[in-house]
Scaffold this motif. Structure first.
Motif, short mmCIF file in Angstrom:
data_model
loop_
_atom_site.label_atom_id
_atom_site.label_comp_id
_atom_site.label_asym_id
_atom_site.label_seq_id
_atom_site.Cartn_x
_atom_site.Cartn_y
_atom_site.Cartn_z
N LEU A 7 1.94 -55.90 -33.17
CA LEU A 7 0.83 -55.04 -33.12
C LEU A 7 -0.24 -55.48 -34.21
O LEU A 7 0.31 -56.09 -35.38
N ALA A 8 -1.24 -56.16 -33.76
CA ALA A 8 -2.21 -56.72 -34.63
C ALA A 8 -3.07 -55.84 -35.32
O ALA A 8 -4.04 -55.46 -35.16
N SER A 9 -2.42 -55.16 -36.19
CA SER A 9 -3.07 -54.18 -37.09
C SER A 9 -2.36 -53.98 -38.54
O SER A 9 -0.97 -53.97 -38.34
N THR A 10 -2.93 -53.53 -39.33
CA THR A 10 -2.17 -53.10 -40.69
C THR A 10 -2.68 -51.44 -40.82
O THR A 10 -2.20 -50.85 -41.87
N SER A 11 -3.02 -50.88 -39.76
CA SER A 11 -3.37 -49.31 -39.59
C SER A 11 -1.93 -48.76 -39.65
O SER A 11 -1.23 -48.80 -38.91
N SER A 12 -1.83 -47.77 -40.79
CA SER A 12 -0.79 -47.02 -40.66
C SER A 12 -0.39 -46.03 -39.64
O SER A 12 0.55 -45.71 -39.13
N SER A 13 -1.61 -45.53 -39.25
CA SER A 13 -1.75 -44.37 -38.06
C SER A 13 -1.40 -45.16 -36.78
O SER A 13 -0.73 -44.70 -35.99
N ARG A 14 -1.88 -46.46 -36.60
CA ARG A 14 -1.63 -47.27 -35.23
C ARG A 14 -0.08 -47.38 -35.43
O ARG A 14 0.48 -47.43 -34.15
N LYS A 15 0.41 -47.95 -36.43
CA LYS A 15 1.94 -48.01 -36.51
C LYS A 15 2.78 -46.84 -36.32
O LYS A 15 3.57 -47.02 -35.39
N ALA A 16 2.21 -45.55 -36.57
CA ALA A 16 3.01 -44.34 -36.40
C ALA A 16 2.76 -44.13 -34.90
O ALA A 16 3.94 -43.62 -34.38
N ILE A 21 6.18 -43.85 -29.39
CA ILE A 21 6.88 -43.99 -27.97
C ILE A 21 8.00 -44.83 -27.75
O ILE A 21 8.52 -45.11 -26.83
N GLY A 22 8.55 -45.00 -29.18
CA GLY A 22 10.08 -45.67 -28.88
C GLY A 22 9.98 -47.42 -28.63
O GLY A 22 11.24 -47.79 -28.36
N VAL A 23 8.87 -47.99 -28.79
CA VAL A 23 9.08 -49.32 -28.44
C VAL A 23 9.16 -50.17 -29.76
O VAL A 23 9.03 -49.89 -31.14
N ILE A 24 9.82 -51.28 -29.65
CA ILE A 24 10.28 -51.99 -30.59
C ILE A 24 9.00 -53.23 -31.06
O ILE A 24 8.67 -53.56 -30.15
N PHE A 25 8.58 -53.10 -32.20
CA PHE A 25 7.43 -53.91 -32.51
C PHE A 25 7.62 -54.38 -34.07
O PHE A 25 7.98 -53.85 -34.61
N ASP A 26 6.77 -55.54 -34.26
CA ASP A 26 6.45 -55.91 -35.62
C ASP A 26 4.81 -55.97 -35.66
O ASP A 26 4.17 -55.66 -34.94
N CYS A 27 4.38 -56.05 -37.07
CA CYS A 27 3.02 -55.92 -37.01
C CYS A 27 2.51 -57.26 -37.77
O CYS A 27 3.33 -57.73 -38.67
N ILE A 66 0.99 -59.37 -27.57
CA ILE A 66 0.22 -59.22 -28.69
C ILE A 66 -0.79 -58.01 -28.51
O ILE A 66 -1.48 -57.94 -27.58
N LEU A 67 -0.54 -57.04 -29.24
CA LEU A 67 -1.50 -55.78 -29.12
C LEU A 67 -2.60 -55.59 -29.93
O LEU A 67 -2.30 -55.41 -31.50
N GLY A 68 -3.94 -55.62 -29.39
CA GLY A 68 -4.77 -55.37 -30.69
C GLY A 68 -5.68 -53.90 -30.06
O GLY A 68 -5.58 -53.85 -29.04
N SER A 69 -6.16 -53.38 -31.13
CA SER A 69 -6.94 -52.02 -30.75
C SER A 69 -7.97 -52.03 -31.77
O SER A 69 -8.07 -52.36 -33.03
N ASP A 70 -9.11 -51.15 -31.32
CA ASP A 70 -10.16 -50.85 -32.12
C ASP A 70 -10.74 -49.54 -31.48
O ASP A 70 -10.65 -49.29 -30.50
N GLN A 71 -11.52 -48.89 -32.36
CA GLN A 71 -11.94 -47.85 -31.97
C GLN A 71 -13.35 -47.68 -32.84
O GLN A 71 -13.71 -48.13 -34.11
N VAL A 72 -14.55 -47.24 -31.89
CA VAL A 72 -15.84 -46.94 -32.39
C VAL A 72 -16.20 -45.49 -32.12
O VAL A 72 -16.05 -44.91 -30.94
#
Length: 196
Positions: A7-16, A21-27, A66-72
């Motif tokens: 997960l290409a993010s440091t967002s605690s909400s995106r991590k949560a 959904i139970g996938v294994i990932f790192d940040c 690699i998962l990147g996300s953004d919201q506007v």
């Protein structure tokens, strides 16, 4: 299938949300310039930044995604940001009062030479009769200073809403899990899959 998901993010909400959904990932923290481009449409900005974040982290092996996300978030054409201060949170909630706030939530998955991009649009209509004192109390209780638009749908936000229009409700929280889960299944990552 063996996979690696970052997960290409440091967002605690995106991590949560992703953990939900139970996938294994790192940040990893993405290296993406998030400066506003004047005149850029909200959906285009969200998609561009999601892809920039995903592309900023190298895929190191086969089946490394690699998962990147953004919201506007916008209201009547005005960009709503993470307020960071109570004063700006109040200002944004006052702008939203009696209006629709539109969210464009994008994610990009990069791996195995592929780039998969998705966008989910959601809308929230705010009560027109909310008093400033109620908005201040909401900010105090819900602490939405790191949330686009200055509110949380998953917490006390419904107290100041009239309506939510969303095909994928978690998109408003920052990561559209229905759409993401479908995309993960398409690339062979299925948390509900049973291995024999």
């Amino acid at each position: 299938m063996t996979y690696k998901l970052t997960l290409a993010s440091t967002s605690s909400s995106r991590k949560a949300l992703l953990a939900q959904i139970g996938v294994i990932f790192d940040c990893q923290s993405p290296a993406a310039d998030e400066s506003v481009i004047t005149g850029e449409p909200p959906a285009q900005r969200a998609a561009r930044l999601a892809t920039l974040k995903a592309n900023s982290i190298p895929s190191t092996e086969a089946n490394h995604w690699i998962l990147g996300s953004d919201q506007v978030a916008t209201c009547n054409g005005k960009l709503l940001r993470k307020p960071l201060t109570k004063e700006l949170a109040l200002e944004q909630l006052q702008i939203s009062r009696g209006n629709w706030v539109t969210f464009h939530t994008a994610f990009t998955l990069c791996g195995n030479g592929e780039t998969l991009e998705h966008m989910v649009e959601s809308r929230v209509r705010f009560r027109a009769d909310t008093l400033d004192s109620e908005l201040c109390r909401y900010i105090e209780l819900d602490d939405p200073l790191y949330c686009a638009g200055s509110f949380k749908t998953e917490s006390l936000g419904p107290l100041i809403f009239d309506q939510i229009d969303a095909s994928d409700p978690t998109a408003i929280q920052g990561l559209p899990l229905i759409t993401l889960a479908r995309t993960l299944r398409e690339i062979g990552i299925n948390p509900l899959g049973v291995s024999s």
